[in-house]
Design a protein around this motif. Structure first.
Motif, short mmCIF file in Angstrom:
data_model
loop_
_atom_site.label_atom_id
_atom_site.label_comp_id
_atom_site.label_asym_id
_atom_site.label_seq_id
_atom_site.Cartn_x
_atom_site.Cartn_y
_atom_site.Cartn_z
N LYS A 103 -40.17 -17.94 26.89
CA LYS A 103 -40.24 -18.48 28.01
C LYS A 103 -40.60 -18.81 29.70
O LYS A 103 -40.18 -17.08 29.50
CB LYS A 103 -38.66 -19.38 28.49
CG LYS A 103 -37.89 -18.33 28.73
CD LYS A 103 -36.12 -18.97 28.74
CE LYS A 103 -34.94 -17.82 29.69
NZ LYS A 103 -34.05 -18.56 29.57
N PRO A 104 -41.29 -19.40 30.44
CA PRO A 104 -41.66 -19.97 30.18
C PRO A 104 -42.96 -20.37 29.17
O PRO A 104 -43.67 -19.08 29.39
CB PRO A 104 -42.50 -20.90 31.26
CG PRO A 104 -42.79 -19.41 32.24
CD PRO A 104 -41.95 -18.53 31.50
N LEU A 105 -42.95 -21.54 28.25
CA LEU A 105 -44.17 -21.67 27.54
C LEU A 105 -45.62 -21.80 28.79
O LEU A 105 -45.22 -23.06 29.58
CB LEU A 105 -44.64 -22.59 26.69
CG LEU A 105 -43.09 -22.31 25.81
CD1 LEU A 105 -42.94 -23.81 24.17
CD2 LEU A 105 -43.21 -21.18 24.99
N VAL A 106 -46.63 -21.49 28.18
CA VAL A 106 -47.74 -21.42 29.37
C VAL A 106 -48.59 -21.76 28.37
O VAL A 106 -48.99 -21.01 27.44
CB VAL A 106 -48.24 -20.47 30.16
CG1 VAL A 106 -46.69 -19.73 31.78
CG2 VAL A 106 -48.75 -18.99 29.31
N PRO A 107 -49.82 -22.46 29.46
CA PRO A 107 -51.27 -22.69 27.95
C PRO A 107 -52.20 -21.43 28.58
O PRO A 107 -53.90 -21.70 28.17
CB PRO A 107 -51.84 -23.57 29.45
CG PRO A 107 -51.58 -23.15 30.79
CD PRO A 107 -49.85 -22.88 30.85
N SER A 108 -51.88 -20.42 28.62
CA SER A 108 -53.18 -19.03 28.90
C SER A 108 -52.33 -17.19 27.69
O SER A 108 -51.39 -18.07 27.42
CB SER A 108 -53.04 -17.76 29.91
OG SER A 108 -52.89 -19.52 30.82
N PHE A 109 -52.77 -17.50 27.11
CA PHE A 109 -52.10 -17.09 25.35
C PHE A 109 -51.48 -15.17 26.24
O PHE A 109 -52.02 -15.12 27.18
CB PHE A 109 -53.39 -15.86 25.02
CG PHE A 109 -54.11 -16.87 23.89
CD1 PHE A 109 -53.31 -17.25 23.11
CD2 PHE A 109 -55.72 -17.23 24.88
CE1 PHE A 109 -54.30 -17.72 22.12
CE2 PHE A 109 -55.69 -18.16 22.93
CZ PHE A 109 -54.63 -18.49 21.98
N PRO A 110 -50.51 -14.42 25.45
CA PRO A 110 -50.54 -15.51 23.73
C PRO A 110 -49.36 -16.19 24.40
O PRO A 110 -48.11 -16.57 23.69
CB PRO A 110 -48.97 -14.36 24.14
CG PRO A 110 -48.69 -13.49 25.74
CD PRO A 110 -49.98 -13.50 26.37
N CYS A 111 -49.19 -17.24 25.32
CA CYS A 111 -48.81 -18.51 25.62
C CYS A 111 -46.62 -18.80 25.75
O CYS A 111 -46.26 -19.48 25.80
CB CYS A 111 -48.30 -19.53 24.72
SG CYS A 111 -50.80 -19.65 24.12
N PHE A 112 -46.52 -17.37 26.65
CA PHE A 112 -45.50 -17.70 27.32
C PHE A 112 -45.31 -16.49 28.40
O PHE A 112 -46.07 -15.29 27.84
CB PHE A 112 -44.62 -17.12 25.97
CG PHE A 112 -44.55 -16.12 24.93
CD1 PHE A 112 -43.92 -14.87 25.14
CD2 PHE A 112 -45.51 -16.02 23.64
CE1 PHE A 112 -44.45 -13.85 24.38
CE2 PHE A 112 -45.51 -15.30 23.00
CZ PHE A 112 -44.78 -14.01 23.29
N ALA A 113 -44.53 -16.33 29.41
CA ALA A 113 -44.52 -15.35 30.31
C ALA A 113 -43.26 -14.65 30.20
O ALA A 113 -43.47 -13.52 30.54
CB ALA A 113 -44.15 -16.22 31.87
N GLN A 114 -42.65 -14.86 29.41
CA GLN A 114 -41.53 -14.00 29.11
C GLN A 114 -40.22 -13.81 27.67
O GLN A 114 -40.38 -14.99 27.45
CB GLN A 114 -40.07 -13.74 30.18
CG GLN A 114 -38.88 -12.59 30.10
CD GLN A 114 -38.30 -12.86 31.79
OE1 GLN A 114 -39.00 -12.89 32.48
NE2 GLN A 114 -37.42 -13.76 31.79
N ILE A 115 -40.27 -12.90 27.38
CA ILE A 115 -39.42 -12.58 26.47
C ILE A 115 -38.04 -12.50 26.26
O ILE A 115 -37.58 -11.36 27.89
CB ILE A 115 -39.37 -12.02 25.35
CG1 ILE A 115 -40.81 -12.16 24.21
CG2 ILE A 115 -39.27 -11.76 24.14
CD1 ILE A 115 -41.59 -10.43 23.62
#
Length: 459
Positions: A103-115
């Motif tokens: 999270k958050p899911l984002v429209p840029s690879f790798p498509c998430f900003a944090q684990i």
């Protein structure tokens, strides 16, 4: 992945263990505890199953069931009472069910900003201790210290709600969120070249930021004037000052037919100082092709005052939890004013009588904006955001949201139809700053639409 995860996990484990050991060893009269060797071995964990949870937020939650019967090589050197003993961890077994949240899911690879990783229950951890070079009982309390300390720390270190956070990218950049406001004051134009054969031209200025799908701003038309003065002001949302530029285009207004371009120029935002007004006089060109000989022709000049006001650094979203809060508007925002952000996430169970190619239509204070239509979709995911600059809070305003379907098929009696609508009162978002929920559509059997609202102010 395991050889690389091995090194990364061992490095993190050492960093975490160091202060814990330093705090605990005085209780057991032990001089020091150090890792001589730490590697997790060649056998990776196995996944026995997986649970996945769906929420209304931009996140993916997974709970894998992990089993690890490993062959680690862990040698811990312990000094106490003038003696040194080396303890080896053997026969390690771990059963755990961590919660892994992207999270958050984002429209840029790798498509998430944090684990984010946390443990929902205490894991089962079992291991043996083998002493090298001395009798285990020669150091009082050693076995109990090592066994209980490791079990307790592993079990509680990231037990929910504690989390291990691994940042991947800046969510603000990944989402391409607003980072500031560009205040534009169009002052005047000088020595414009007339386009009309009879009489003077009727100029107006059109301005917008590059890499921005928001509508252009326009000044008023100054009829029959080649040296017009406007002194008109505009606020434009900025998402990336390093790459965006302000496009300035001067047009000759025509009552009938196409408006003719009189000249243009571009101002890169990266050249502007922060929070300081800068007056620029730019030459009007035919286009931005530096090799075009026609750009050498005099077309007049345009004078503007530009002020870039970035949001304060402490107000920018750094992690996902902070994305649930709302940024402040920049200094200079009109008292009581702010930025209304509307995010159209998705629709569910939409149904049309003749076709279902839904797009969401937003109307706020007479201004209309619309998402892209998605063909043949009953559960569309738009994920589009829109911004409205407000001089005063929309306490008594309502947002009209209508889902419409259009079809380009020839011969249809109903090329357009409404799939449902909802009126959203904005008084709650002004007081709560952020609302993210699903709304049932009126005139729809089961249709819903998920809308996120943010009210961003200077306070």
């Amino acid at each position: 992945m395991w050889p690389y995860l091995d090194k990364a996990i061992c490095k993190t484990a050492k960093e975490i263990a160091k202060p814990i050991i330093a705090e605990e060893i005085p209780k057991y009269k032990i001089e020091s505890v150090e890792f001589e060797t730490l590697t997790l071995g060649s056998l990776p964990p196995t996944f026995q199953g997986m649970k996945v949870y769906v929420t209304d937020e931009k996140e993916l939650i997974m709970e894998p069931s992990i089993k690890w019967a490993g062959n680690p090589n862990v040698l811990v050197a312990v000094k106490a009472f003038g003696l040194k003993a080396t303890v080896q961890v053997v026969d390690l077994q771990v059963f755990a069910a961590p919660r892994i949240t992207l999270k958050p899911l984002v429209p840029s690879f790798p498509c998430f900003a944090q684990i984010n990783v946390s443990l929902m229950d205490k894991p089962y951890v079992d291991f043996g201790l083998k002493l090298i070079g001395a009798d285990l009982m020669s150091i009082p309390g050693l076995y109990r210290f090592v066994q209980e300390l490791i079990k307790d720390q592993v079990a509680n270190m990231y037990l929910w709600p504690k989390t291990l956070e691994v940042p991947i990218m800046d969510p603000a950049k990944a989402f391409n969120r607003p980072v500031g406001i560009l205040h534009v004051k169009v002052l005047r134009a000088m020595k414009l070249k007339k386009k009309d054969l009879l009489g003077a031209s009727d100029p107006y200025v059109k301005l917008k930021l590059t890499e921005n799908n928001l509508p252009s701003h326009k000044t008023s038309v100054k009829h029959k004037n080649l040296n017009p003065e406007w002194n008109e002001e505009f606020n434009i949302v900025v998402k990336d000052p390093q790459s965006q530029a302000l496009e300035l285009l001067v047009y000759d207004w025509e009552k009938v037919g196409k408006h003719e371009k009189m000249g243009m120029n571009v101002v890169p935002l990266k050249d502007l100082p922060k929070d300081e007004p800068k007056v620029l006089t730019v030459d009007l060109l035919k286009n931005m092709d530096l090799n075009d000989a026609q750009n050498e022709k005099q077309r007049g000049q345009l004078e503007v005052e530009l002020t870039y006001k970035p949001f304060k650094e402490e107000d920018m979203q750094k992690g996902f939890e902070e994305t649930l809060t709302v940024q402040k508007a920049p200094e200079g925002t009109p008292a009581g004013g702010g930025l209304l952000v509307i995010v159209v996430h998705e629709g569910q169970d939409l149904e049309g009588k003749h076709h279902c190619n839904p797009s969401a239509r937003l109307i706020f204070r007479g201004e209309e904006k619309r998402t892209k239509p998605l063909k043949k979709s009953r559960d569309p995911r738009w994920a589009e955001d829109f911004q409205f600059m407000c001089e005063e809070p929309p306490i008594n305003d309502k947002l009209h949201v209508e889902v419409v379907s259009t079809s380009s098929r020839m011969g249809l009696l109903h090329p357009k139809e409404s799939l449902g609508y909802v009126q959203i009162s904005l008084s709650d978002v002004v007081s709560n700053k952020r609302i993210n929920q699903k709304y049932h559509l009126i005139d729809s059997k089961n249709g819903q639409i998920q809308i996120e609202l943010q009210w961003r102010t200077a306070e």
